[in-house]
Each structure stands twice: as C-alpha cells, then as structure tokens.
Write a protein that holds these residues in place. Structure first.
Motif, PDB file in Angstrom:
ATOM      1  N   THR A 282     -15.702  32.344  -1.015  1.00 35.33           N
ATOM      2  CA  THR A 282     -14.938  31.669   0.030  1.00 35.33           C
ATOM      3  C   THR A 282     -15.213  32.346   1.362  1.00 35.33           C
ATOM      4  O   THR A 282     -15.669  33.502   1.413  1.00 35.33           O
ATOM      5  CB  THR A 282     -13.442  31.740  -0.290  1.00 35.33           C
ATOM      6  OG1 THR A 282     -13.019  33.110  -0.238  1.00 35.33           O
ATOM      7  CG2 THR A 282     -13.140  31.144  -1.656  1.00 35.33           C
ATOM      8  N   LEU A 283     -14.935  31.615   2.441  1.00 34.87           N
ATOM      9  CA  LEU A 283     -15.150  32.197   3.765  1.00 34.87           C
ATOM     10  C   LEU A 283     -14.234  33.400   3.988  1.00 34.87           C
ATOM     11  O   LEU A 283     -14.604  34.342   4.712  1.00 34.87           O
ATOM     12  CB  LEU A 283     -14.902  31.137   4.846  1.00 34.87           C
ATOM     13  CG  LEU A 283     -15.962  30.021   4.911  1.00 34.87           C
ATOM     14  CD1 LEU A 283     -15.567  28.979   5.948  1.00 34.87           C
ATOM     15  CD2 LEU A 283     -17.336  30.598   5.215  1.00 34.87           C
ATOM     16  N   GLU A 284     -13.065  33.377   3.373  1.00 34.69           N
ATOM     17  CA  GLU A 284     -12.182  34.532   3.467  1.00 34.69           C
ATOM     18  C   GLU A 284     -12.825  35.755   2.816  1.00 34.69           C
ATOM     19  O   GLU A 284     -12.752  36.875   3.339  1.00 34.69           O
ATOM     20  CB  GLU A 284     -10.827  34.233   2.810  1.00 34.69           C
ATOM     21  CG  GLU A 284      -9.953  33.251   3.578  1.00 34.69           C
ATOM     22  CD  GLU A 284     -10.408  31.814   3.384  1.00 34.69           C
ATOM     23  OE1 GLU A 284     -11.290  31.565   2.523  1.00 34.69           O
ATOM     24  OE2 GLU A 284      -9.887  30.930   4.091  1.00 34.69           O
ATOM     25  N   GLU A 285     -13.484  35.553   1.625  1.00 32.89           N
ATOM     26  CA  GLU A 285     -14.164  36.669   0.955  1.00 32.89           C
ATOM     27  C   GLU A 285     -15.326  37.188   1.803  1.00 32.89           C
ATOM     28  O   GLU A 285     -15.555  38.403   1.894  1.00 32.89           O
ATOM     29  CB  GLU A 285     -14.677  36.216  -0.409  1.00 32.89           C
ATOM     30  CG  GLU A 285     -13.561  35.971  -1.419  1.00 32.89           C
ATOM     31  CD  GLU A 285     -14.093  35.394  -2.725  1.00 32.89           C
ATOM     32  OE1 GLU A 285     -13.525  35.721  -3.781  1.00 32.89           O
ATOM     33  OE2 GLU A 285     -15.086  34.639  -2.691  1.00 32.89           O
ATOM     34  N   VAL A 286     -16.042  36.270   2.424  1.00 31.46           N
ATOM     35  CA  VAL A 286     -17.149  36.677   3.289  1.00 31.46           C
ATOM     36  C   VAL A 286     -16.623  37.491   4.457  1.00 31.46           C
ATOM     37  O   VAL A 286     -17.185  38.544   4.816  1.00 31.46           O
ATOM     38  CB  VAL A 286     -17.916  35.429   3.798  1.00 31.46           C
ATOM     39  CG1 VAL A 286     -18.955  35.834   4.838  1.00 31.46           C
ATOM     40  CG2 VAL A 286     -18.569  34.694   2.638  1.00 31.46           C
ATOM     41  N   GLU A 287     -15.515  37.046   5.046  1.00 32.53           N
ATOM     42  CA  GLU A 287     -14.943  37.758   6.186  1.00 32.53           C
ATOM     43  C   GLU A 287     -14.485  39.159   5.783  1.00 32.53           C
ATOM     44  O   GLU A 287     -14.743  40.142   6.489  1.00 32.53           O
ATOM     45  CB  GLU A 287     -13.772  36.959   6.752  1.00 32.53           C
ATOM     46  CG  GLU A 287     -13.129  37.626   7.952  1.00 32.53           C
ATOM     47  CD  GLU A 287     -11.923  36.851   8.471  1.00 32.53           C
ATOM     48  OE1 GLU A 287     -11.454  37.176   9.577  1.00 32.53           O
ATOM     49  OE2 GLU A 287     -11.473  35.925   7.759  1.00 32.53           O
ATOM     50  N   ASN A 288     -13.848  39.250   4.625  1.00 34.99           N
ATOM     51  CA  ASN A 288     -13.371  40.561   4.169  1.00 34.99           C
ATOM     52  C   ASN A 288     -14.534  41.517   3.902  1.00 34.99           C
ATOM     53  O   ASN A 288     -14.444  42.712   4.218  1.00 34.99           O
ATOM     54  CB  ASN A 288     -12.518  40.396   2.910  1.00 34.99           C
ATOM     55  CG  ASN A 288     -11.210  39.678   3.194  1.00 34.99           C
ATOM     56  OD1 ASN A 288     -10.692  39.704   4.324  1.00 34.99           O
ATOM     57  ND2 ASN A 288     -10.656  39.007   2.173  1.00 34.99           N
ATOM     58  N   HIS A 289     -15.604  40.995   3.314  1.00 30.79           N
ATOM     59  CA  HIS A 289     -16.762  41.842   3.026  1.00 30.79           C
ATOM     60  C   HIS A 289     -17.402  42.350   4.321  1.00 30.79           C
ATOM     61  O   HIS A 289     -17.782  43.525   4.427  1.00 30.79           O
ATOM     62  CB  HIS A 289     -17.785  41.064   2.190  1.00 30.79           C
ATOM     63  CG  HIS A 289     -18.925  41.915   1.686  1.00 30.79           C
ATOM     64  ND1 HIS A 289     -20.018  42.223   2.450  1.00 30.79           N
ATOM     65  CD2 HIS A 289     -19.109  42.535   0.484  1.00 30.79           C
ATOM     66  CE1 HIS A 289     -20.845  42.977   1.760  1.00 30.79           C
ATOM     67  NE2 HIS A 289     -20.323  43.181   0.548  1.00 30.79           N
ATOM     68  N   LEU A 326     -24.648  28.670   3.651  1.00 33.43           N
ATOM     69  CA  LEU A 326     -24.151  28.105   4.909  1.00 33.43           C
ATOM     70  C   LEU A 326     -24.183  26.580   4.873  1.00 33.43           C
ATOM     71  O   LEU A 326     -23.269  25.907   5.387  1.00 33.43           O
ATOM     72  CB  LEU A 326     -24.986  28.625   6.086  1.00 33.43           C
ATOM     73  CG  LEU A 326     -24.746  30.079   6.502  1.00 33.43           C
ATOM     74  CD1 LEU A 326     -25.758  30.478   7.575  1.00 33.43           C
ATOM     75  CD2 LEU A 326     -23.324  30.263   7.017  1.00 33.43           C
ATOM     76  N   THR A 327     -25.231  26.049   4.276  1.00 37.09           N
ATOM     77  CA  THR A 327     -25.341  24.584   4.165  1.00 37.09           C
ATOM     78  C   THR A 327     -24.181  24.020   3.357  1.00 37.09           C
ATOM     79  O   THR A 327     -23.577  22.990   3.722  1.00 37.09           O
ATOM     80  CB  THR A 327     -26.676  24.199   3.522  1.00 37.09           C
ATOM     81  OG1 THR A 327     -27.748  24.731   4.294  1.00 37.09           O
ATOM     82  CG2 THR A 327     -26.815  22.686   3.409  1.00 37.09           C
ATOM     83  N   LEU A 328     -23.832  24.687   2.260  1.00 37.22           N
ATOM     84  CA  LEU A 328     -22.716  24.232   1.439  1.00 37.22           C
ATOM     85  C   LEU A 328     -21.395  24.338   2.201  1.00 37.22           C
ATOM     86  O   LEU A 328     -20.520  23.446   2.109  1.00 37.22           O
ATOM     87  CB  LEU A 328     -22.642  25.041   0.145  1.00 37.22           C
ATOM     88  CG  LEU A 328     -23.801  24.831  -0.843  1.00 37.22           C
ATOM     89  CD1 LEU A 328     -23.625  25.731  -2.058  1.00 37.22           C
ATOM     90  CD2 LEU A 328     -23.879  23.363  -1.280  1.00 37.22           C
ATOM     91  N   TYR A 329     -21.259  25.452   2.964  1.00 37.76           N
ATOM     92  CA  TYR A 329     -20.044  25.594   3.773  1.00 37.76           C
ATOM     93  C   TYR A 329     -19.934  24.455   4.795  1.00 37.76           C
ATOM     94  O   TYR A 329     -18.861  23.873   5.004  1.00 37.76           O
ATOM     95  CB  TYR A 329     -20.041  26.942   4.513  1.00 37.76           C
ATOM     96  CG  TYR A 329     -19.856  28.145   3.616  1.00 37.76           C
ATOM     97  CD1 TYR A 329     -18.856  28.159   2.638  1.00 37.76           C
ATOM     98  CD2 TYR A 329     -20.652  29.262   3.766  1.00 37.76           C
ATOM     99  CE1 TYR A 329     -18.674  29.273   1.828  1.00 37.76           C
ATOM    100  CE2 TYR A 329     -20.494  30.386   2.966  1.00 37.76           C
ATOM    101  CZ  TYR A 329     -19.515  30.379   1.995  1.00 37.76           C
ATOM    102  OH  TYR A 329     -19.336  31.465   1.188  1.00 37.76           O
ATOM    103  N   ILE A 330     -21.066  24.164   5.425  1.00 33.03           N
ATOM    104  CA  ILE A 330     -21.070  23.098   6.435  1.00 33.03           C
ATOM    105  C   ILE A 330     -20.755  21.750   5.805  1.00 33.03           C
ATOM    106  O   ILE A 330     -19.993  20.936   6.370  1.00 33.03           O
ATOM    107  CB  ILE A 330     -22.428  23.064   7.158  1.00 33.03           C
ATOM    108  CG1 ILE A 330     -22.609  24.340   7.992  1.00 33.03           C
ATOM    109  CG2 ILE A 330     -22.543  21.829   8.046  1.00 33.03           C
ATOM    110  CD1 ILE A 330     -23.992  24.469   8.613  1.00 33.03           C
TER     111      ILE A 330
END
Length: 346
Positions: A282-289, A326-330
């Motif tokens: 998740t983007l939250e996990e990416v941010e925390n890392h 990133l493509t999947l996030y977009i």
C-alpha cells in the motif's frame, strides 16, 4: 765416410719420395703425416712442407687424418678448416622404398654437425639437415621433403622445420621430452594455417614477459592494442587481474570506464508484478518504508551501491518493478477519481 753419406742420402730420398704416389695408385691404408703428402704425382710437386695435394683421379680407400694419427672417419681433422664453399650430401634416390625408417634416415641425411647422436643405430648431430626423397609408400612424407632438426645431447629433438614439396610446411619447438610446445603449421591448402600451443599452462604476454601473472592465458600490458575476436574459456581483465567481488566471480573485469554502442544483458524480468498473487504494498507502507529506510522497498540504498556497486540486469529489473507498481497505483487512483466524478455528477 762417403759410404755413410751416400746411405743417409738414399734414406732421406726414400722417405721423402714415399710421400707421393704415382697417378692412378690406390692408397688402402690410413694417411697421417706431419709432413707434405701428394697423391697422383709422378714427381715431387713444388709446394712446401706440411701440405696435402691430390692430382687427377687419384683415390685412397683408407682414412685421412690431419692433425691426428688415428683418423676414425674418411676425413678426420683436428684443427680449423678454411674454404670458399662446401657441399655435403648423401645419396637419396627418388622413389626408393626403404626397408626401415633408419635406412631412409641414413640415406637422406645431407648435413650433420655437433655432438654425435644415434637414432636406431644411425649417427647424426645436434644440428642436422635431411633431404627425404619421394617415397609414395610413406604416408608421413609422400613428397620430397626437407627437414632441419636441432636436438639436445640427450638425442631429444628440440626444434624442427620441414617443407614438403607442393604441400605442408611446419615449424615446431619441442620440450625436454620432444613433445610439442609450440607449432606453426600450413597444410598447403592456403586457407588452413594455424598456431598451436598445446600445453595447458601455455600463455601469451604482449609488452611484457611470460612470468607476469602466470595464472592468466593472455596478458596485454602498456598501450598495446588488440583487434579482432578473442575467444577464451577463462577470464579477461582490463586494467586489473582481479576477477572476484565477494562471493561473485566475473569473466570480464575492467578497472576503468567502459564505452559501448550497445550492451545486451540477459536476465529475468519484472512482469511478475502483474500476476494476480503479487503483493502490491500500500502507499502507506511505501511511505513508512521511505521514512524509516530512506529508499524505496526492494531498491538498494546509496551506501550499498557505493560499497558493492549494482548489477545492470538486476537493477533494470528492479526499476521496471517500481514502474509497474506505479502503473498499478495510477490505475487504482484513476478508478477512484472516475468514481468520484460519477458521484459528483449525481
């Protein structure tokens, strides 16, 4: 007193005249004299002492010794020789089928010099030239062939050159057991020429000496240049002799910059991101890392890259992994945006 003088004169005349033999006379015994010898003269020739002269077709069947009283060959000279030209050869009739190799060896020797050696009872020298005649029954040299051999005193051939009329040419250097260590060969077909170094520890050093880095097969030092293909089942080092990095070893190791028009790397690829069972953080996990580690998930840190470098193929795969993520996030965000638009319209 007159009788004694007359007898002494007769003795001197007899001894001196005995040094000359009449024309056509055959000498069957060895010749060894410290005075003058003339063969084929009916009268005393006018040359000084300590000379040897042959006139006409005179011959002798014994041995001639010059400077020795025990000649072991037809001519045995203990001293130096001065001459304008010399021709040494043996009878080698073409087409003769020899009973043994030694017979052919004996008949074909043209010149031999140095310490006397023996092969199958045939004497030869450490330096020898052979002129093998045409012998169709011999598969090894069916055409007239010239050999030049240099052997050591243990009768081991150390250098050989041969030229077969209308066919092969070869040059080789042998080791202490007459085994080939270096060979240049031309099969006579104009397009079949090669150089052999069959020993497993053979190596080539350019702009240096052979004892430089003996564990490597090809060493080029200084500003020497190589053009063309290099094929090896070992490693190549440019500017370095080190092929290991940690537990990894490399076929090509370069200490310096590398420039190329294209580089192709074979590796696995990151399309597994699009598989259904792939876990997309998740983007939250990416941010925390990022906040904790200072770099993206699965991407090496700056300190790791500085210490260990990067693998081009692996790094490209990881970058593609992030692009696909990133493509999947977009795609997910786009769906959410479209849903919000629909809600707003309502």
């Amino acid at each position: 007193m007159k009788k004694i003088s007359f007898l002494f004169a007769v003795m001197i005349t007899t001894v001196v005249s005995a040094q000359w033999s009449p024309t056509g006379t055959s000498l069957t015994s060895n010749i060894f004299r410290s005075g003058s010898v003339g063969v084929g003269y009916t009268t005393t020739p006018s040359f000084g002492t300590n000379k040897f002269l042959v006139n006409g077709n005179s011959y002798f069947s014994g041995n001639l010794g010059i400077g020795t009283t025990t000649p072991s060959e037809k001519v045995d000279i203990n001293g130096n020789i001065t001459a304008k030209q010399a021709l040494f050869f043996n009878s080698a009739p073409n087409g003769t089928n020899y009973a043994t190799w030694a017979d052919r060896f004996r008949a074909s020797i043209a010149l031999t010099a140095g310490t006397k050696l023996f092969d199958q009872g045939v004497p030869y020298g450490v330096f020898s030239i052979y002129d093998f005649p045409d012998n169709p029954s011999d598969a090894y040299t069916p055409n007239p062939t010239v050999f030049l051999n240099v052997s050591d005193r243990a009768a081991k051939t150390r250098l050989r050159f041969y030229a077969e009329q209308g066919d092969e040419t070869g040059f080789r250097i042998n080791g202490k057991n007459s085994d080939v260590v270096f060979r240049i060969f031309d099969s006579g077909n104009d397009n079949d020429v090669y150089l052999d170094m069959p020993k497993s520890n053979s190596r080539v050093v350019i702009a240096g000496w052979g004892d430089y880095l003996p564990q490597h097969k090809l060493v080029v030092r200084g500003s020497s240049m190589i053009e063309g293909n290099i094929l090896t089942d070992s490693n190549i080092g440019i500017g370095t002799s080190n092929f290991t990095d940690g537990t990894d070893s490399y076929r090509l190791s370069v200490n310096g910059a590398v420039r190329a028009n294209r580089v192709r790397v074979y590796t696995d690829w990151a399309d597994y991101v699009f598989e259904k069972d792939y876990y997309l953080p998740t983007l939250e996990e990416v941010e925390n890392h990022i906040n904790e580690k200072g770099h993206l998930i699965d991407i090496p840190s700056a300190s790791e890259v500085e210490e260990k470098g990067i693998e081009l193929g692996e790094m490209n795969k990881l970058l593609l992994q992030k692009i696909e993520e990133l493509t999947l996030y977009i795609i997910t965000l786009n769906k959410e945006v479209e849903q919000l638009k629909e809600q707003i319209k309502k």
